[in-house]
Design a protein around this motif. Structure first.
Motif, PDB file in Angstrom:
ATOM      1  N   ASN A  50      68.788  88.441  72.097  1.00  0.00           N
ATOM      2  CA  ASN A  50      67.503  88.408  72.785  1.00  0.00           C
ATOM      3  C   ASN A  50      67.676  88.252  74.295  1.00  0.00           C
ATOM      4  O   ASN A  50      66.969  88.895  75.082  1.00  0.00           O
ATOM      5  N   PRO A 175      58.728  90.497  63.604  1.00  0.00           N
ATOM      6  CA  PRO A 175      58.519  90.922  64.998  1.00  0.00           C
ATOM      7  C   PRO A 175      59.393  92.094  65.422  1.00  0.00           C
ATOM      8  O   PRO A 175      58.955  92.916  66.238  1.00  0.00           O
ATOM      9  N   ASP A 225      55.516  85.489  67.971  1.00  0.00           N
ATOM     10  CA  ASP A 225      55.899  86.794  68.524  1.00  0.00           C
ATOM     11  C   ASP A 225      55.185  87.927  67.808  1.00  0.00           C
ATOM     12  O   ASP A 225      54.738  88.893  68.438  1.00  0.00           O
TER      13      ASP A 225
END
Length: 248
Positions: A50, A175, A225
């Motif tokens: 991420n 997500p 998210d």
């Protein structure tokens, strides 16, 4: 003491990457994560993935915003600008295009040569394949830098591969699956100029996620998210549907 003068563990480098992210020093984030890859192997944790994705996304977003600003100025001031001003704006725009091109190719090389071969099937491979589609899409937007059709086709292939794998391995409310659907729909709208296909894909992903959440509210209640991405998908559906209505 400089971090270069001490032996750093993987956790140390992850910590430094997080600090750099908070300070918006995205090149430093990438440097720390590449050091992790070089010293510990190509398979990154979710936190590391991420951070890497966000760092590259922010660097690219800044360049694309600069490009759009100059593109707008060129069109707005086309009649009032002198020939020298036109040349200067074109030169600045070409410089930004080269920066975008170099950055996208850096990301794609890292994905294709290092990260994707080491990725597990499932969420990790979907994540990287989505990134691959995104960065080919950014290149396809800059038609001056190469063959738009080839770049658009490479982006489409990456999105198709990622979406097929996401449908097989991830829940509709995940997500990563929702983010992929959003960006794939943007591809249809921005690259193929097809708001119909963009709407269809986005609405399908939205409806499936809502149905899954209705059947099991706890599935999405804890996924902040996912809720944010669903709102973005909904906003785009409304926008694109408006375009279709105006065209009728």
């Amino acid at each position: 003491m400089s971090s270069r003068n001490v032996t750093l563990s993987r956790l140390d480098r992850l910590y430094l990457a997080k600090v750099a992210d908070q300070a918006e020093r995205y090149r430093d984030v990438i440097t720390q994560l590449k050091d992790i890859i070089n010293s510990c192997g190509a398979q990154l944790t979710m936190d590391e993935r991420n951070l890497l994705s966000i760092a590259y996304k922010n660097l690219t977003a800044n360049l694309r915003s600069s490009w759009r600003t100059i593109d707008t100025l060129q069109k707005k001031e086309a009649l009032s600008s002198t020939r020298q001003q036109v040349r200067l704006m074109r030169a600045q725009k070409e410089l930004i295009e080269k920066d975008i091109n170099d950055l996208c190719k850096e990301v794609l090389n890292l994905l294709e040569s290092t990260l994707m071969p080491a990725a597990d099937d499932g969420e990790e491979k979907v994540f990287y394949s989505k990134m691959r589609g995104d960065y080919y899409r950014y290149l396809a937007e800059l038609t001056r830098l190469g063959n738009k059709e080839e770049l658009a086709a490479a982006s489409l292939d990456a999105y198709k591969f990622a979406y097929k794998l996401a449908l097989e391995t991830l829940l509709p409310t995940h997500p990563t699956r929702l983010g992929l659907a959003l960006n794939f729909a943007v591809y249809f709208h921005d690259i193929l100029r097809s708001p119909e296909r963009a709407c269809h894909l986005a609405k399908h992903a939205f409806d499936e996620a809502v149905a899954a959440a209705t059947d099991s509210p706890s599935t999405i209640a804890s996924l902040e998210d996912s809720l944010m991405i669903l709102q973005l998908i909904r906003d785009d559906i409304i926008l694109w549907q408006g375009e279709l209505n105006r065209a009728d």
